[in-house]
Motif scaffolding. Structure first.
Motif, PDB file in Angstrom:
ATOM      1  N   ARG A 148     -22.712  29.361 -17.491  1.00 10.67           N
ATOM      2  CA  ARG A 148     -22.665  28.147 -16.654  1.00 10.67           C
ATOM      3  C   ARG A 148     -23.770  27.174 -17.054  1.00 10.67           C
ATOM      4  O   ARG A 148     -23.563  25.966 -17.088  1.00 10.67           O
TER       5      ARG A 148
ATOM      6  N   GLN B  43     -15.528  35.830 -13.025  1.00 15.68           N
ATOM      7  CA  GLN B  43     -14.294  35.353 -12.385  1.00 15.68           C
ATOM      8  C   GLN B  43     -14.602  34.692 -11.041  1.00 15.68           C
ATOM      9  O   GLN B  43     -14.031  33.655 -10.697  1.00 15.68           O
ATOM     10  N   TYR B  44     -15.533  35.295 -10.300  1.00 17.39           N
ATOM     11  CA  TYR B  44     -15.912  34.713  -9.002  1.00 17.39           C
ATOM     12  C   TYR B  44     -16.593  33.348  -9.186  1.00 17.39           C
ATOM     13  O   TYR B  44     -16.228  32.359  -8.546  1.00 17.39           O
ATOM     14  N   ASP B  46     -16.408  31.331 -11.612  1.00 19.83           N
ATOM     15  CA  ASP B  46     -15.497  30.334 -12.183  1.00 19.83           C
ATOM     16  C   ASP B  46     -14.387  29.936 -11.203  1.00 19.83           C
ATOM     17  O   ASP B  46     -13.518  29.137 -11.535  1.00 19.83           O
ATOM     18  N   GLY B  47     -14.402  30.540 -10.009  1.00 18.22           N
ATOM     19  CA  GLY B  47     -13.410  30.182  -9.004  1.00 18.22           C
ATOM     20  C   GLY B  47     -12.081  30.898  -9.168  1.00 18.22           C
ATOM     21  O   GLY B  47     -11.090  30.535  -8.532  1.00 18.22           O
ATOM     22  N   ASP B  48     -12.032  31.915 -10.044  1.00 17.51           N
ATOM     23  CA  ASP B  48     -10.779  32.643 -10.269  1.00 17.51           C
ATOM     24  C   ASP B  48     -10.631  33.854  -9.350  1.00 17.51           C
ATOM     25  O   ASP B  48      -9.607  34.549  -9.401  1.00 17.51           O
ATOM     26  N   LEU B  49     -11.673  34.143  -8.587  1.00 18.58           N
ATOM     27  CA  LEU B  49     -11.650  35.307  -7.687  1.00 18.58           C
ATOM     28  C   LEU B  49     -12.378  34.899  -6.414  1.00 18.58           C
ATOM     29  O   LEU B  49     -13.439  34.264  -6.496  1.00 18.58           O
ATOM     30  N   ASP B  50     -11.809  35.228  -5.254  1.00 15.36           N
ATOM     31  CA  ASP B  50     -12.526  34.782  -4.055  1.00 15.36           C
ATOM     32  C   ASP B  50     -13.683  35.739  -3.730  1.00 15.36           C
ATOM     33  O   ASP B  50     -13.767  36.839  -4.253  1.00 15.36           O
TER      34      ASP B  50
END
Lengths: 161, 83
Positions: A148, B43-44, B46-50
């Motif tokens: 990031r 994944q979390y 990056d917004g791909d996993l809540d």
């Protein structure tokens, strides 16, 4: 913009581990408390540190009360408060203590971004150093977080274009 | 690197009184856990996993630590790029 900072042992050790102590030249003034220097000296003074310009300071007169911080972190925070300079640390507890005290505080990843911003590093060099910081040093940071940070560099580059 | 790995496996096996095969097995488990944590947290972030699913998979402590790290890295990079 003139930059002055005081470092605890963390950034000195971590930047030495990735061969990037020259980035400290981005600071116009760099202070190192004698306590911190002694801590770093225990593991052997890194080669690159003697090439850098810094001022050893004594912070013994004004200790910062905190049981969570080690002597070097307390000394560096006391100097940051006394001299009104940026505190460089990679320690989470030291960072939180500094924020609570209203002291500007940043770590090794910020120093790499600063080196990039000041033209001391190309984008690939900055990204490579950020990866090295995560993979080759004792600094605890998750790989996803480093990615990031690199994306932030890229976004700033695109904004500059 | 291969020689270094062999030396370390041998040293750990001797010190812990374990067969080398078990040292390899434990190393694989530990390494796999790190890679799994990296994947889930990436994944979390990056917004791909809540968030709740991430907590279920790696635990609240690691998710909260990653959130704090994210804040710190964003603050630091932003500072470096504007100082």
């Amino acid at each position: 913009m003139t930059l002055a900072a005081v470092s605890d042992a963390g950034p000195l050790i971590h930047l030495a581990e990735i061969d990037a102590l020259e980035l400290l030249a981005a600071f116009d003034t760099l202070l190192i408390p004698e306590t911190v220097y002694a801590e770093v000296e225990t593991g052997g003074i890194p080669d690159g540190l003697s090439d850098r310009s810094y001022e050893l300071v004594d912070a013994a007169a004004r200790p910062v009360p905190s049981t969570e911080l080690d002597a070097g972190e307390r000394a560096a925070l006391a100097v940051a408060t006394d001299y009104d300079v940026t505190f460089l640390t990679d320690d989470l507890a030291a960072r939180e203590a500094a924020s609570e005290a209203g002291v500007d505080v940043h770590g090794s990843i910020g120093i790499i971004a600063l080196g990039y911003h000041r033209g001391m590093l190309h984008r690939e060099q900055a990204a490579s150093l950020m990866h090295a910081l995560q993979q080759e040093t004792s600094l605890f940071v998750t790989r996803a977080i480093v990615e990031r940070g690199i994306r932030q560099l890229d976004e700033s580059h695109r904004t500059d274009d | 690197m291969a020689a270094e790995i062999s030396d370390r496996v041998r040293a750990i096996a001797e010190a812990r009184g374990l067969p080398e095969s078990e040292v390899f097995e434990r190393a694989l488990e530990r390494g796999l856990e790190d890679l799994w944590d990296d994947l889930v947290l990436a994944q979390y972030l990056d917004g791909d996993l809540d968030r709740e699913d991430a907590i279920d998979r790696v635990g609240r402590t690691k998710v909260e630590r990653a959130e704090r790290e994210r804040e710190i890295v964003e603050e630091d990079v932003d500072w470096g790029l504007n100082a």
